[in-house]
Design an enzyme around this catalytic site. Structure first.
Site, PDB file in Angstrom:
ATOM      1  N   HIS A   1      -1.220 -17.573   4.535  1.00  0.00           N
ATOM      2  CA  HIS A   1      -0.100 -18.364   5.010  1.00  0.00           C
ATOM      3  C   HIS A   1      -0.507 -18.969   6.353  1.00  0.00           C
ATOM      4  CE1 HIS A   1       2.067 -16.149   1.989  1.00  0.00           C
ATOM      5  NE2 HIS A   1       3.253 -16.603   2.362  1.00  0.00           N
TER       6      HIS A   1
ATOM      7  N   ASP B   1       8.082 -19.080  -3.655  1.00  0.00           N
ATOM      8  CA  ASP B   1       7.940 -18.154  -2.531  1.00  0.00           C
ATOM      9  C   ASP B   1       8.646 -16.828  -2.829  1.00  0.00           C
ATOM     10  OD1 ASP B   1       7.195 -17.164  -0.081  1.00  0.00           O
ATOM     11  OD2 ASP B   1       8.166 -18.708   1.110  1.00  0.00           O
ATOM     12  N   ASP B   2       9.939 -16.764  -2.580  1.00  0.00           N
ATOM     13  CA  ASP B   2      10.739 -15.547  -2.796  1.00  0.00           C
ATOM     14  C   ASP B   2      11.975 -15.929  -3.606  1.00  0.00           C
ATOM     15  OD1 ASP B   2       9.228 -13.630  -0.975  1.00  0.00           O
ATOM     16  OD2 ASP B   2       9.697 -15.268   0.401  1.00  0.00           O
TER      17      ASP B   2
ATOM     18  N   GLU C   1       3.450 -22.695   8.745  1.00  0.00           N
ATOM     19  CA  GLU C   1       4.856 -22.573   8.364  1.00  0.00           C
ATOM     20  C   GLU C   1       5.681 -22.442   9.648  1.00  0.00           C
ATOM     21  OE1 GLU C   1       7.841 -19.582   5.869  1.00  0.00           O
ATOM     22  OE2 GLU C   1       5.911 -18.859   6.612  1.00  0.00           O
TER      23      GLU C   1
ATOM     24  N   HIS D   1       2.338 -19.319  -5.359  1.00  0.00           N
ATOM     25  CA  HIS D   1       2.951 -18.839  -4.121  1.00  0.00           C
ATOM     26  C   HIS D   1       4.251 -18.135  -4.474  1.00  0.00           C
ATOM     27  CE1 HIS D   1       3.823 -19.775   0.415  1.00  0.00           C
ATOM     28  NE2 HIS D   1       4.179 -18.548   0.066  1.00  0.00           N
TER      29      HIS D   1
END
Length: 340
Positions: A197, A277-278, A200, A25
């Protein structure tokens, strides 16, 4: 909400960097190194975006859009790929599945041109650094059904050439996962995985929908914890959640790591991988996430080794690589451990 940064290099970091893992991810553009981003912002005369502090999801998407705009030449894309894969290798990652939306690329005329460049360039970086690479073609769930179908058809054309799955990204609210059902069918017919996704910003009903659609993995999925029936479905199905705790805290899904449901999901038998993630925007890499899970969420080394096994086993990497990596996790567990 902001998240206190990890303390930096430490015995804990070194320990978890040595744990073989897959990173399932991670969004390509936001895995950019901060010094690279600052260099390109300076060259292009644009303001550096905010990092870690985002008042809402829209501001986060704005920062992400700037990163996409910085990747305006093939040379920059090639540098990004090499640095992302090199960083993955340094973090003990044996397989990385990076997500992007090719038709948003600023460096290429078409999404097909983008993949024609990105896939072999990523594979070459993988050979240099000893990391298997796979690409996830993301559907922007807010861009409408025509985009979803075209993204799936694009991914299908590159099946067997480096694309391994189709994803579904952006704000879930008002854009349910079921809207991508036809696109997912196209992906499946091409032999690709489906890794949306879900769960969330929206609740457990979206995780249930993703399961009903036959998702191979679910990115995030943590809101499943709000419905014991969905948790039971996850546990019995064996579908892996690709969980990113720091992302969930920074974007306000949970107020703190102490409130995050990852420990409870693991206790209930849900398979979970851990991702960043980021990394640039949230200030953590995948090793930091393992360290935070151990030190601030109270998850044991044995449980985190299980997360690493789930990441490897749930990846689309070759079987031989999985076998060797899983043996590496066994070896890691036999070495000296950190305090619980």
């Amino acid at each position: 909400m902001s998240l206190p940064a990890p303390a930096g290099p430490s015995p804990s970091y070194e320990r978890y960097a040595a744990l073989p893992k897959a990173h399932l991810h991670v969004h390509l553009e936001a895995a950019m190194r901060e010094d690279t981003m600052r260099q390109w912002c300076g060259e292009d005369g644009v303001e550096v975006p905010p990092l870690v502090e985002f008042p809402d999801f829209t501001r986060f998407l704005d920062a992400y859009g700037l990163l996409i705009a910085l990747l305006r030449t093939p040379e920059r894309v090639a540098r990004l790929l090499d640095e992302v894969v090199a960083d993955a290798a340094a973090q003990g990652v044996v397989a990385i599945e990076f997500a992007s939306i090719p038709d948003k690329s600023a460096a290429f005329d078409t999404a097909e041109d983008a993949l024609e460049f990105i896939l072999p360039t990523a594979a070459a970086a993988g050979r240099r650094h000893g990391v298997w690479t796979g690409a996830i073609v993301s559907i922007d769930r807010g861009a409408g059904p025509a985009h979803a179908l075209e993204a799936a058809r694009l991914a299908a054309r590159f099946a067997g050439r480096g694309v391994v799955a189709v994803g579904l990204v952006a704000d879930e609210r008002g854009n349910p996962v079921a809207g991508a059902a036809d696109a997912f069918s196209i992906a499946r017919e091409a032999g690709l995985g489906v890794v949306p996704h879900a769960g969330e910003l929206a609740g457990p009903e979206e995780v249930r929908s993703a399961l009903d659609l036959g998702a191979d993995r679910i990115q995030h999925g943590v809101r499943a914890a709000e419905d014991p029936r969905v948790v039971e479905m996850l546990a019995s199905s064996g579908v892996c959640l690709d969980v990113c705790p720091s992302s969930n805290v920074v974007l306000g899904v949970y107020p703190s790591l102490g409130d995050h449901p990852l420990p409870a999901l693991l206790d209930d038998g849900v398979r979970c991988s851990i991702g960043a993630d980021d990394p640039l925007l949230f200030g953590v890499d995948v090793v930091d996430e393992y360290v935070l899970a151990h030190e601030r969420m109270g998850i044991s080394e044995a449980r985190l080794a299980g997360c690493a096994r789930a990441s490897i086993d749930s990846s689309f990497a070759p079987a031989a690589l999985k076998r060797d990596a899983l043996a590496g996790v066994d070896d890691w567990e036999r070495t000296a451990t950190l305090p619980a």
